[in-house]
Design a protein around this motif. Structure first.
Motif, PDB file in Angstrom:
ATOM      1  N   TRP A 140      -0.818   0.967  -6.693  1.00 11.36           N
ATOM      2  CA  TRP A 140      -0.525   2.016  -5.726  1.00 11.36           C
ATOM      3  C   TRP A 140       0.713   2.807  -6.151  1.00 11.36           C
ATOM      4  O   TRP A 140       1.734   2.800  -5.491  1.00 11.36           O
TER       5      TRP A 140
ATOM      6  N   ALA B  42      -2.251   2.043   2.292  1.00 11.78           N
ATOM      7  CA  ALA B  42      -3.635   1.572   2.301  1.00 11.78           C
ATOM      8  C   ALA B  42      -3.844   0.437   3.281  1.00 11.78           C
ATOM      9  O   ALA B  42      -4.897   0.330   3.923  1.00 11.78           O
TER      10      ALA B  42
ATOM     11  N   ASN C 250      -8.173  -2.211   0.164  1.00  9.67           N
ATOM     12  CA  ASN C 250      -8.717  -0.883  -0.096  1.00  9.67           C
ATOM     13  C   ASN C 250     -10.189  -0.901   0.279  1.00  9.67           C
ATOM     14  O   ASN C 250     -10.769  -1.960   0.529  1.00  9.67           O
TER      15      ASN C 250
END
Length: 438
Positions: free
Chosen positions: A422, A44, A179
């Motif tokens: 994550w 990310a 994000n």
């Protein structure tokens, strides 16, 4: 004019709840400041940092380097990339990356922080996360509380829902790392704040509010594209009530970010549309997406996928059952015409259904290596806002006990998300419903 006796009493009754709401905000602020660190240094972050590095070092969105030069180390650490015009680029939309690039440039010039230095990189990620994810998370809480207040929602309900938004949704866990969903959710809430205030007559319909709505609404598809359904529906409501202002100032505001995004995409890829609409760009030689593994290689039936999106192992309502109040409010609004804010609630329900249909038909991996179905994040404030009038009708003790039970489960899931945001198959639901892959 001085407030009447009943208004004065109402203000006095509201004060203790305002104190509690302030405490909730202070707790959220503490988590952002103390909890944000460089653990987001994965796909990310890498995919976006690869572009940030390429823009500042080489002046291009292209991530690949000539063979006689050192490769972009961030590009080497991500699978989130595509090939366009013979070059590798990040699959992440460019607008958030531009904000990151601007902030990194300032950090580099003012403090000498450099992405070529690994220790500096951790500090840079921490600061980017804090400002571009943590700050929007805090602003979501403020705008959410203000919206419920001008809608006349009971102070106790406002306070409970503010706590739920802060600590019983994925927003908590993802406010601490890089994000696009948290800033996307902020833009959605900001659009709802402006549109509801204008439609309900709380705000004067001056030109700059429509322009600001359009600007924020236009940013949503450039940050978190599917979440644009909510400001789109809000824009329709504004168009119906204020056709002149919506077709001039709001439209003008929206064209600015959309124009910048489209121009960048056209120059870099040959098309103004997001790369997600062009599947062939993912299938270049050597691409991970030609032979995906684990959660990215799932081949489930759509019915099974829908179940797990909503009620199953990564289910929105399994992990965060307090959000089901929004669906319950939507169903009630369908059946009862006397529901407060019925039109707004039904539009919120329509937005959630359309969003769900898109993810059901166009995705298959539950958001990849992530805790829960992260693509629903922008819908979470909307669902909680929809549930407010229904929660105002909760009077009996056993119903509040049931609400408390749902809050408890949601809080536990949100806490788990802060620990492993994550990673797939880390949800507590997988202990009972199994994992998505072996």
């Amino acid at each position: 004019m001085a407030p009447g006796i009943w208004e004065t009493a109402s203000l006095e009754m509201d004060k203790p709840f305002k104190v509690v709401q302030l405490l909730v905000f202070c707790a959220a602020l503490t988590f952002v400041v103390m909890g944000t660190y460089a653990r987001s240094f994965g796909d990310a972050a890498n995919s976006r940092l690869a572009t940030v590095y390429s823009l500042t070092e080489y002046g291009t969105f292209y991530l690949d380097r000539p063979l006689d030069q050192e490769p972009n180390r961030f590009e080497q650490g991500t699978i989130d990339k595509v090939m366009a015009n013979g070059h590798i680029i990040s699959s992440k939309p460019p607008m958030l990356v531009l904000f990151m690039t601007g902030e990194y440039w300032l950090l580099n010039k003012a403090f000498g922080l450099d992405l070529n230095d690994k220790e500096d990189t951790e500090q840079i990620i921490r600061l980017l996360s804090m400002t571009l994810m943590g700050l929007p998370y805090l602003l979501i809480l403020i705008l959410f509380a203000w919206t419920l207040e001008f809608l006349g929602i009971d102070p106790l309900v406002r306070t409970v829902l503010l706590f739920c938004l802060a600590f019983c949704t994925q927003l908590w866990g993802y406010s601490l790392n890089i994000n696009n969903h948290v800033p996307g959710a902020f833009l959605v809430v900001a659009c709802l704040y402006l549109s509801l205030g204008l439609i309900e007559g709380v705000f004067a319909p001056v030109w700059w509010r429509f322009f600001l709505f359009g600007l924020l609404a236009g940013l949503v598809p450039t940050i978190d594209t599917p979440a644009a359904i909510f400001p789109f529906l809000a824009g329709i409501a504004l168009l119906i009530k204020f056709p002149k202002e919506a077709l001039t100032w709001a439209l003008l505001g929206g064209l600015i970010p959309l124009g910048v995004h489209g121009a960048i995409m056209y120059v870099v890829t040959g098309s103004p549309f997001p790369v997600q609409t062009r599947a062939e760009l993912y299938l270049y030689r050597g691409s991970y997406w030609r032979h995906p593994i684990q959660v990215d290689a799932l081949d489930e039936t759509k019915l099974n996928y829908l179940f797990n999106m909503t009620l199953g192992r990564t289910g929105l309502f399994a992990l965060y059952p307090i959000l089901f109040g929004g669906i319950a409010a939507g169903l009630r609004a369908l059946l009862r015409k006397d529901t407060p804010y019925r039109t707004h609630i039904l539009m919120g329900l329509a937005g959630f259904v359309i969003l769900s249909a898109y993810y059901l038909l166009k995705t298959n991996n539950y958001g990849g290596q992530a805790y829960g179905f992260r693509w629903y994040m922008a819908a979470m404030p909307v669902l909680l806002m929809m549930s407010a009038p229904l929660l105002c009708k909760v009077r009996t003790r056993w119903r509040w006990i049931f609400v408390g039970f749902m809050i408890g489960i949601s809080f536990y899931s949100a806490w788990e998300c802060t620990v492993t945001p994550w990673a797939a198959n880390h949800e507590w639901t997988t202990r009972f419903l199994g994992t998505s892959y072996k």
